[in-house]
Design a protein around this motif. Sequence first.
Motif: not given
Length: 368
Positions: A334-341
Amino acid sequence: MRRGDFDYFLPDELIAQRPPVRRGTSRLLHLPPEGGVVDLSFQDFPALLRPDDVLILNDTRVVPARLRGTKPTGGQVEILLERVLDGSRILAQVHASNPLRIGVPLALPGGVQAHYLGRQGELFEMELTLAANESPLAYFERHGTLPLPPYIERTADAQDAARYQTVFARTPGAVAAPTAGLHFDTAMLERCRERGASIAYVTLHVGAGTFQPVRVEALAEHRMHAERVSVNAETCEAIARARSRGGRVLAVGTTVVRSLEAAASASSQTAPSAPGEPARLAPFHGDTRLFITPGFRFQVVDALLTNFHLPQSTLLMLVCAFGGHAAVMQAYRHAVQRRYRFFSYGDAMFLERMTNQTASGLSFADPT
């Protein structure tokens, strides 16, 4: 489980190369105990606290641990301090074009020499020819440079001198920052107190070994690097008070988890409880090689604030042990999809311990 169970795809552009403009403006991914994920800002963190919770921080201070030396032949050598031993001896990672030879000194800044004494695993034991009143830490403070993690593809600058250090750092000895703590400024710490949470500290001096990959497929075959830990009586008492009032123990970072769980393990071994009674948490000062993987029984920590970690790393394995492998790996996708750092200068995640591990197994009476 095996190393490949902790892999995930991460685009290079999501690896944070610099800190956010201001501390505390990162994003925060919350994993509630009932499941799912919630996208928040780190400014929402105090709302996740409860009155009588205790927030445990790692007060280690990063030292400028990188030095460049010269062989008698003129060849260049890079020394990365891992830890100080006794006197003027250190353990370090060493990078050189040709192997070091015992008895052949290296010339270091300030007229100091480093003598190679032997190996301890992947680390080099060295002795520095320091002045009588100078410690290795003081020498590195004067002549060393800040070692940024290997995935930050630039040299450290003036901004890093302040931002790759927590605002509560006070005990020098780490070569890498306890990065979950980088999100806090003094105003955020005060907001946590206003929420009713207390704050206590441990010290774990993060070594460069934290970035070493797991090289074996079977996790049981991996030998964890050693790190120096200190959990004092004041922190044990703060945890006891929080527990007695129904509060939770919140670890800021995986280093705090390792510190508290290592102390709990040592307490159980040195002062076994009577049959049917829980163990006691006592102060602990020493080395730990604790390797936390799924199936580990947590005895102290109830909730964890942490950054996002490298694929197949021991830190990701710890987080999966704490929050559940499937839930954490889904959160990472999910974090990758939402482009977390990601990583040291990246965003944060807050998760509570798996609901099937709610019993702590420890009593938190006066540890003395």
